[in-house]
Each structure stands twice: as C-alpha cells, then as structure tokens.
Design an enzyme around this catalytic site. Structure first.
Site, short mmCIF file in Angstrom:
data_model
loop_
_atom_site.label_atom_id
_atom_site.label_comp_id
_atom_site.label_asym_id
_atom_site.label_seq_id
_atom_site.Cartn_x
_atom_site.Cartn_y
_atom_site.Cartn_z
N PRO A 2 0.82 -1.21 0.00
CA PRO A 2 0.00 0.00 0.00
C PRO A 2 0.85 1.27 0.00
O PRO A 2 1.93 1.32 0.59
CB PRO A 2 -0.80 -0.12 1.30
N GLU A 3 0.35 2.28 -0.67
CA GLU A 3 1.04 3.58 -0.71
C GLU A 3 0.52 4.45 0.43
O GLU A 3 -0.45 4.11 1.12
CB GLU A 3 0.77 4.24 -2.06
N LYS A 51 3.88 4.57 5.82
CA LYS A 51 3.12 3.36 5.52
C LYS A 51 2.78 2.59 6.80
O LYS A 51 2.39 1.42 6.73
CB LYS A 51 3.91 2.48 4.56
N ARG A 264 12.47 -3.98 -8.09
CA ARG A 264 11.06 -3.63 -8.22
C ARG A 264 10.78 -3.22 -9.66
O ARG A 264 11.65 -2.70 -10.36
CB ARG A 264 10.71 -2.45 -7.29
#
Length: 276
Positions: A2-3, A51, A264
C-alpha cells in the site's frame, strides 16, 4: 505494498470508527502479545505515519491513591506489507475474510476492527513510538512534512538512483512504486537516473506529494487529474500501451538498490524519460 494515501484512508476510517471508544475485548493472534488484554482501554486516535498505522490507547486511571492518576498510554503499531488490511464491522458482524488470517481483533460497543494478514503487529508504550517509526523521513501526508529535510536526505546519497531513493522510507515516507513511477514520469526523468543528476529534485518530490494528496478521498486512484473524470495512470501498469503524451510504447523494467537487491518493477516512456 500500500502507498501512503491508502494508509491515510485506512487510518481515517479506523479513527472515525474507534476514536473515543472503550475496548470491550481484544484478541492478539501473534505469540508475543497473545496474553495481552486491552479491555477497558480507550482508543484515543488512529494516525498514519508513512506506511505505518499507529493506534493510540489510554489505559484506565489507576485508582491507587498513592499512584499517579495519569492514564497509561500504549500504541498498537501495524504495517500492512503486501497483503494486510484492517476491516471494520458492526459489533459481532460476520467477517468477510478468512478467520485464520486475522491477527488482531478489537471490539467496542459500536464496531469491531479486525486486522488481517498484517505484516507487522506489535504493542509499545506510546512514549516509545520513536523506536519503531523514528527512523522514517518526513511524511509527505503528515503534519511533520519538511521538504528541505527530505531533499537533504535524498541528496546525501547522490549516486543512488532516484527511483530507489524515492522508495527509501528513511528519506521521505509514503511513496510506493506507483507514485515513484508517476512522479518520475511527470518530471521527465528515468527512474535509473542518479539523484545527483536529477535536474529539479524538488519538483519530483512535490509531484509525488501532490499526487498523494489528490488521492485521499473516495473513488479510484488517478494521477491524471480529477479522478471522477480521468481515473488511471500515466505509465504505471501500462506496459506496451502508448504514452498519453507522445505516443511511444510504455516499457517495463526492473530497478534494484545499490547492493543489487530489492528489485522492483518500473514503468517509463523511453521518449519522455530517456535512459541515463
């Protein structure tokens, strides 16, 4: 993962449901806190930090006349990692996720909050929160946002790629893969460009902050403008599709950290963001 905007929304929902409520029962389904009982404690607030989620509680006042009557304070710290989620149900409501994935259950007279598949779950004295989140850089969505400090931390390692640096929560907190790809695109820089060669680092950071802030409300996330009009992204997840600006084919690649790990996905336009 999640951002920062997702965590902000989760904290907002939890705070609306739980702030000011007395915990009637708690169930921590992790060995370290399995015997912890927070019944009688009051949820004072739920706040995001990058986060991370911080659920702050005040304990019952000690009735011993010889002891301080100031309430004790604890913080439930959680991090969703890739699969975690906090759900809110009416008291005794049926869960919509498998029970074996529940890691924390907090019950009040008005709502039940259940944390499923949490990547991190721990309880610490509120006074010691700095031990778990003190390493984080300025939060792009938080009251502690300090642009100059964030830029200082980024520039301290000029040879690190900007795409990796933007994900380093020690430098600035809240950016995930979506917003790092979109911010790099809007700045016209390739994610593999070293930080020291970024023409306008402040613009890249401010683009990320603006995009996060524009996505705090309900509705589908968008980096294209008002979400009701144009949901979607400039480059993220658009491999082999045409660039919305120049028409070139969007590409996907991998970007690793300085030690070659933590690869990533990156998405970029080869024409708008020429490779270094």
């Amino acid at each position: 993962m999640p951002e920062g905007d997702s965590i902000w929304r989760a904290a907002h929902r939890l705070n609306e449901a739980l702030a000011g409520q007395v915990i009637t029962a708690s169930d921590f389904r992790v060995p370290r806190f399995a015997t912890l009982n927070l019944a009688g404690w009051t949820m004072t607030e739920v706040v995001p930090k990058g986060k991370h989620l911080l659920m702050r509680l005040a304990g019952p006042v000690d009735e011993d006349p010889g002891a301080s009557r100031k309430p004790r304070a604890l913080t439930i710290h959680s991090h969703l990692k890739m699969e975690g989620n906090w759900m809110i149900y009416p008291p005794g409501g049926r869960w919509t996720k498998p029970g074996h994935t529940a890691r924390c259950v907090l019950r009040t007279s008005v709502a039940d909050a259940v944390g499923f598949s949490l990547g991190i779950l721990e309880v610490v004295p509120t006074a010691e929160e700095a031990k778990i989140v003190g390493h984080l850089g300025p939060d792009l969505l938080g009251p502690d946002w300090d642009e100059e400090e964030a830029l200082r931390r980024l520039r301290a390692e000029p040879d690190v790629t900007v795409g990796f640096a933007l994900l380093d929560q020690r430098k600035l907190a809240g950016i995930g893969n979506i917003y790092r790809c979109e911010a790099c695109y809007l700045s016209g820089i390739h994610p593999a460009l070293p930080v020291g060669e970024v023409p306008d680092l402040a613009k890249t950071v401010n683009d990320a902050k603006r995009l996060l802030g524009e996505n705090l409300g309900p509705g589908r996330r968008s980096t294209l403008g008002p979400r009701a009009l144009r949901p979607g992204y400039w480059v993220y997840g658009r491999e082999r599709q045409p660039c919305r600006r120049c028409g070139a084919t969007i590409r996907r690649g991998l970007l690793a950290g300085p030690d070659g790990t933590e690869e990533r996905d990156i998405y970029f336009c080869p024409r708008c963001q020429p490779a270094p």
